[in-house]
Design a protein around this motif. Sequence first.
Motif, PDB file in Angstrom:
ATOM      1  N   ALA A   1       0.835  -1.201   0.000  1.00 46.01           N
ATOM      2  CA  ALA A   1       0.000   0.000   0.000  1.00 46.01           C
ATOM      3  C   ALA A   1       0.872   1.255   0.000  1.00 46.01           C
ATOM      4  N   ASN A   2       1.930   1.242   0.783  1.00 44.61           N
ATOM      5  CA  ASN A   2       2.838   2.388   0.812  1.00 44.61           C
ATOM      6  C   ASN A   2       3.543   2.570  -0.529  1.00 44.61           C
ATOM      7  N   ALA A   3       4.000   1.437  -1.108  1.00 43.88           N
ATOM      8  CA  ALA A   3       4.684   1.517  -2.403  1.00 43.88           C
ATOM      9  C   ALA A   3       3.713   2.002  -3.490  1.00 43.88           C
ATOM     10  N   HIS A   4       2.476   1.460  -3.493  1.00 39.10           N
ATOM     11  CA  HIS A   4       1.475   1.860  -4.466  1.00 39.10           C
ATOM     12  C   HIS A   4       1.085   3.328  -4.246  1.00 39.10           C
ATOM     13  N   GLY A   5       0.942   3.741  -2.987  1.00 38.23           N
ATOM     14  CA  GLY A   5       0.624   5.132  -2.669  1.00 38.23           C
ATOM     15  C   GLY A   5       1.726   6.074  -3.136  1.00 38.23           C
ATOM     16  N   LEU A   6       2.974   5.631  -3.000  1.00 42.53           N
ATOM     17  CA  LEU A   6       4.104   6.440  -3.451  1.00 42.53           C
ATOM     18  C   LEU A   6       4.072   6.589  -4.968  1.00 42.53           C
ATOM     19  N   ARG A   7       3.800   5.479  -5.681  1.00 44.00           N
ATOM     20  CA  ARG A   7       3.686   5.548  -7.145  1.00 44.00           C
ATOM     21  C   ARG A   7       2.534   6.467  -7.565  1.00 44.00           C
ATOM     22  N   LEU A   8       1.405   6.357  -6.879  1.00 48.32           N
ATOM     23  CA  LEU A   8       0.274   7.227  -7.189  1.00 48.32           C
ATOM     24  C   LEU A   8       0.606   8.689  -6.918  1.00 48.32           C
TER      25      LEU A   8
END
Length: 160
Positions: A31-38
């Motif tokens: 979730a953190n990695a995906h949030g960072l990409r977003l």
Amino acid sequence: MKLDAVKWGGSLLLTLGLMAGSAWAAWEWQANAHGLRLAIKETAHLTERTNLGNANSEQIMAEQGKRLALEQWLAASDQSHYRALTDEKTKQARLRDRLATADLRLSVLLDATGAIRKSSRQVSLRLSADSASAKDICFIMAQAFSSWSRRIAPVFSEFI
């Protein structure tokens, strides 16, 4: 047997707890990695939109500048046209006043150049502007023209 069941139950419970903990940790990490990409994509999109908005603003400002320049040119043109019209009206009024006060004499020349007789006739009519109205001038000119046409008519009748 009870002790074995408790050991197996405890190890099963410990395994399930570790599995749940690792699943939760993986979930949070993803979730953190995906949030960072977003967030990175959103920042890039925001930057792109800001640049596009700035370009549109510059284009609108340039068009408004052109419109303002055109409006100023039209206003100056209109003002010069109005000034020329006013000057001509003033000249006309001044000339009318000069004619009315007899400062200027009205001169009417009728040129009856006869190509047939090879002689030219001129009728010169000088009137004081205050003594002659437009009606009088037209009447006198009509008389001069009729006398001229009576003199020239026999010449034309020879060729008919």
